[in-house]
Design a protein around this motif. Structure first.
Motif, mmCIF file in Angstrom:
data_model
loop_
_atom_site.group_PDB
_atom_site.id
_atom_site.type_symbol
_atom_site.label_atom_id
_atom_site.label_comp_id
_atom_site.label_asym_id
_atom_site.label_seq_id
_atom_site.Cartn_x
_atom_site.Cartn_y
_atom_site.Cartn_z
ATOM 1 N N ASP A 125 0.833 -1.206 0.000
ATOM 2 C CA ASP A 125 0.000 0.000 0.000
ATOM 3 C C ASP A 125 0.865 1.252 0.000
ATOM 4 O O ASP A 125 1.969 1.270 0.566
ATOM 5 C CB ASP A 125 -0.914 0.035 1.220
ATOM 6 C CG ASP A 125 -2.090 -0.927 1.105
ATOM 7 O OD1 ASP A 125 -2.342 -1.408 -0.009
ATOM 8 O OD2 ASP A 125 -2.732 -1.197 2.144
ATOM 9 N N GLN A 126 0.355 2.297 -0.623
ATOM 10 C CA GLN A 126 0.996 3.606 -0.588
ATOM 11 C C GLN A 126 0.248 4.460 0.438
ATOM 12 O O GLN A 126 -0.896 4.857 0.200
ATOM 13 C CB GLN A 126 0.980 4.251 -1.966
ATOM 14 C CG GLN A 126 1.776 3.478 -3.005
ATOM 15 C CD GLN A 126 1.851 4.204 -4.335
ATOM 16 O OE1 GLN A 126 1.806 5.431 -4.396
ATOM 17 N NE2 GLN A 126 1.989 3.447 -5.416
ATOM 18 N N VAL A 127 0.890 4.708 1.564
ATOM 19 C CA VAL A 127 0.244 5.401 2.675
ATOM 20 C C VAL A 127 0.713 6.859 2.675
ATOM 21 O O VAL A 127 1.877 7.156 2.943
ATOM 22 C CB VAL A 127 0.590 4.730 4.024
ATOM 23 C CG1 VAL A 127 -0.122 5.435 5.170
ATOM 24 C CG2 VAL A 127 0.212 3.246 3.984
ATOM 25 N N ARG A 128 -0.206 7.740 2.344
ATOM 26 C CA ARG A 128 0.121 9.172 2.271
ATOM 27 C C ARG A 128 -0.111 9.815 3.632
ATOM 28 O O ARG A 128 -1.194 9.690 4.221
ATOM 29 C CB ARG A 128 -0.739 9.865 1.213
ATOM 30 C CG ARG A 128 -0.391 11.338 0.986
ATOM 31 C CD ARG A 128 -1.298 11.928 -0.080
ATOM 32 N NE ARG A 128 -0.923 13.291 -0.445
ATOM 33 C CZ ARG A 128 -1.331 14.381 0.211
ATOM 34 N NH1 ARG A 128 -2.155 14.263 1.247
ATOM 35 N NH2 ARG A 128 -0.938 15.580 -0.183
ATOM 36 N N ILE A 129 0.909 10.504 4.135
ATOM 37 C CA ILE A 129 0.864 11.135 5.458
ATOM 38 C C ILE A 129 1.106 12.624 5.304
ATOM 39 O O ILE A 129 2.157 13.036 4.792
ATOM 40 C CB ILE A 129 1.919 10.510 6.394
ATOM 41 C CG1 ILE A 129 1.631 9.005 6.580
ATOM 42 C CG2 ILE A 129 1.949 11.222 7.735
ATOM 43 C CD1 ILE A 129 2.726 8.262 7.313
ATOM 44 N N GLU A 130 0.143 13.416 5.724
ATOM 45 C CA GLU A 130 0.249 14.872 5.606
ATOM 46 C C GLU A 130 0.117 15.522 6.970
ATOM 47 O O GLU A 130 -0.789 15.204 7.744
ATOM 48 C CB GLU A 130 -0.837 15.417 4.683
ATOM 49 C CG GLU A 130 -0.854 16.942 4.579
ATOM 50 C CD GLU A 130 -1.929 17.461 3.644
ATOM 51 O OE1 GLU A 130 -2.627 18.427 4.020
ATOM 52 O OE2 GLU A 130 -2.065 16.891 2.541
ATOM 53 N N TYR A 131 1.043 16.448 7.261
ATOM 54 C CA TYR A 131 0.974 17.284 8.453
ATOM 55 C C TYR A 131 0.812 18.732 7.987
ATOM 56 O O TYR A 131 1.640 19.222 7.209
ATOM 57 C CB TYR A 131 2.258 17.182 9.289
ATOM 58 C CG TYR A 131 2.690 15.768 9.656
ATOM 59 C CD1 TYR A 131 1.756 14.789 9.973
ATOM 60 C CD2 TYR A 131 4.040 15.422 9.688
ATOM 61 C CE1 TYR A 131 2.159 13.510 10.322
ATOM 62 C CE2 TYR A 131 4.449 14.147 10.038
ATOM 63 C CZ TYR A 131 3.515 13.188 10.355
ATOM 64 O OH TYR A 131 3.917 11.914 10.693
ATOM 65 N N GLN A 142 -3.185 16.179 11.173
ATOM 66 C CA GLN A 142 -2.581 15.031 10.500
ATOM 67 C C GLN A 142 -3.668 14.305 9.712
ATOM 68 O O GLN A 142 -4.747 14.023 10.239
ATOM 69 C CB GLN A 142 -1.986 14.049 11.512
ATOM 70 C CG GLN A 142 -0.865 14.615 12.361
ATOM 71 C CD GLN A 142 -0.262 13.545 13.244
ATOM 72 O OE1 GLN A 142 0.053 12.452 12.776
ATOM 73 N NE2 GLN A 142 -0.100 13.839 14.520
ATOM 74 N N THR A 143 -3.374 13.975 8.474
ATOM 75 C CA THR A 143 -4.306 13.241 7.633
ATOM 76 C C THR A 143 -3.559 12.089 6.976
ATOM 77 O O THR A 143 -2.567 12.311 6.270
ATOM 78 C CB THR A 143 -4.919 14.148 6.552
ATOM 79 O OG1 THR A 143 -5.488 15.304 7.164
ATOM 80 C CG2 THR A 143 -6.002 13.407 5.785
ATOM 81 N N VAL A 144 -4.020 10.866 7.215
ATOM 82 C CA VAL A 144 -3.396 9.665 6.661
ATOM 83 C C VAL A 144 -4.396 9.018 5.707
ATOM 84 O O VAL A 144 -5.522 8.693 6.109
ATOM 85 C CB VAL A 144 -3.004 8.678 7.775
ATOM 86 C CG1 VAL A 144 -2.274 7.472 7.183
ATOM 87 C CG2 VAL A 144 -2.135 9.364 8.825
ATOM 88 N N THR A 145 -3.997 8.838 4.470
ATOM 89 C CA THR A 145 -4.885 8.284 3.453
ATOM 90 C C THR A 145 -4.161 7.243 2.611
ATOM 91 O O THR A 145 -2.930 7.168 2.611
ATOM 92 C CB THR A 145 -5.414 9.383 2.508
ATOM 93 O OG1 THR A 145 -4.294 10.043 1.893
ATOM 94 C CG2 THR A 145 -6.256 10.404 3.253
ATOM 95 N N ASN A 146 -4.937 6.454 1.885
ATOM 96 C CA ASN A 146 -4.376 5.586 0.853
ATOM 97 C C ASN A 146 -4.131 6.451 -0.375
ATOM 98 O O ASN A 146 -5.072 7.027 -0.930
ATOM 99 C CB ASN A 146 -5.341 4.440 0.537
ATOM 100 C CG ASN A 146 -4.789 3.461 -0.470
ATOM 101 O OD1 ASN A 146 -4.420 3.827 -1.585
ATOM 102 N ND2 ASN A 146 -4.737 2.189 -0.093
ATOM 103 N N ALA A 147 -2.889 6.563 -0.812
ATOM 104 C CA ALA A 147 -2.539 7.487 -1.890
ATOM 105 C C ALA A 147 -3.161 7.094 -3.224
ATOM 106 O O ALA A 147 -3.330 7.950 -4.097
ATOM 107 C CB ALA A 147 -1.018 7.571 -2.037
ATOM 108 N N VAL A 148 -3.519 5.838 -3.376
ATOM 109 C CA VAL A 148 -4.083 5.363 -4.643
ATOM 110 C C VAL A 148 -5.603 5.524 -4.662
ATOM 111 O O VAL A 148 -6.175 6.049 -5.620
ATOM 112 C CB VAL A 148 -3.691 3.901 -4.900
ATOM 113 C CG1 VAL A 148 -4.364 3.371 -6.158
ATOM 114 C CG2 VAL A 148 -2.171 3.762 -5.014
ATOM 115 N N THR A 149 -6.266 5.100 -3.584
ATOM 116 C CA THR A 149 -7.734 5.118 -3.549
ATOM 117 C C THR A 149 -8.305 6.376 -2.923
ATOM 118 O O THR A 149 -9.478 6.688 -3.106
ATOM 119 C CB THR A 149 -8.271 3.908 -2.780
ATOM 120 O OG1 THR A 149 -7.914 4.047 -1.379
ATOM 121 C CG2 THR A 149 -7.686 2.613 -3.323
ATOM 122 N N GLY A 150 -7.476 7.081 -2.131
ATOM 123 C CA GLY A 150 -7.963 8.260 -1.429
ATOM 124 C C GLY A 150 -8.683 7.948 -0.139
ATOM 125 O O GLY A 150 -9.155 8.863 0.553
#
Length: 313
Positions: A125-131, A142-150
């Motif tokens: 999985d590609q786990v996108r982490i934004e601060y 903090q927002t953690v999402t799947n970078a592919v599916t959103g």
């Protein structure tokens, strides 16, 4: 060490309502090791936003201790923002299967460890982490999402202030854990500063065999990007072990305790009658802009992690 959540009571009620097993309670001897890392900082400015995507590789099929992967930001007041991918002896509490991780947003500070809700993720999985620093110039979202599916995986906000000057990756192995069995990669890392700092790129450092590529800046040194960060799998031959100590909860020691709502790490410093101070086990004891105790209570010593964080271990 770990991130922000919706509140202990709300999450506890959610766990009960959904009949999800609670995270395991950890009361064992501690012997920490660290994997590879890449860090930046301190900046002459402050960080206002940081985004990265981690591809973690599979979690160990069996786990002896607790293993964490995280990108983190630190400040001079002690808060460490760090969304974490976690491997416990059982990850069923977040719905994960063998080889999957539990991921949740998190913040670590004088108050202990506070976490957001958790979700399972697989090694590919590609786990996108934004601060992101909010408009009040005090709250970090903090927002953690799947970078592919959103798909939203976790979120948390904390009043950690506009003081973040360092950013880096962490591969943290607690309680003689089973280390990573695969390399991890971070892609499309972008760090935005409040104002330009043309020297920020020169602060980059690597440890434990980690590598990076594609370090660039734009907007006059206000935005810094790293195309890829590669962290090698851990191996026992490359690990170093700190002094083994018992984990006991008191008013002046630090403990990491898991409940149905959050795994909380509490740390405190003690002050002697002479006016000198010493930091307790697991407390921060150094780092750029840190103004607290730099001497650790016996038998602990101040262990350098990176330019912006050292800890009593």
């Amino acid at each position: 060490m770990r991130s922000p959540i919706f509140g202990a009571l709300a999450f506890a009620n959610w766990v009960v309502a959904n009949a999800i097993p609670s995270p395991p309670t950890l009361v064992v001897k501690r012997a920490d090791t660290w994997g590879g890392s890449v860090s930046l900082g301190p900046s002459k400015s402050t960080i206002v936003k940081a985004v990265t995507t981690i591809i973690p590789g599979p979690a160990p099929p069996t786990q002896n201790g607790v293993l964490f992967l995280w990108p983190g930001m630190s400040n001079g007041t002690g808060d460490l923002i760090q969304a974490t991918l976690e491997s416990w002896p059982s990850n069923s509490w977040c719905g994960a299967a063998t080889g999957q991780w539990c991921v949740r947003a998190s913040v670590f500070g004088w108050f202990g460890q506070r976490d957001g809700s958790a979700s399972p993720v697989s090694g590919s999985d590609q786990v996108r982490i934004e601060y992101a620093l909010q408009s009040d110039q005090n709250t970090w979202l903090q927002t953690v999402t799947n970078a592919v599916t959103g798909a939203l995986l976790s979120t948390y906000s904390s009043a950690s202030g506009p003081y973040m000057r360092g950013y880096g990756t962490g591969t943290e192995c607690n309680d003689n854990c089973s280390g990573t069995i695969a390399a991890q990669s971070y892609i499309n890392t972008v760090i935005t500063l409040a104002s330009a700092d043309t020297t920020f790129g020169g602060t980059i450092a690597v440890a434990g065999g980690a590598t990076y590529s594609g370090l660039t800046s734009s907007d006059g040194g206000k935005v810094w990007s790293i195309a890829s960060i590669n962290i090698p799998a851990m191996s026992k031959s490359s690990q170093t072990t700190s002094t083994t100590t018992s984990r006991v909860t008191t008013t002046t020691t630090t403990s990491r305790v898991t409940t149905t709502s959050t795994r909380t790490t509490t740390r405190a410093s003690t002050t002697s009658g002479s006016g000198s101070c010493s930091a307790a086990q697991y407390a921060q004891c150094g780092g750029t802009d840190f103004t607290g105790c730099t001497t650790c209570a016996l038998p602990y010593t101040c262990k350098y992690q990176n330019a912006w964080y050292s800890q009593c271990l």
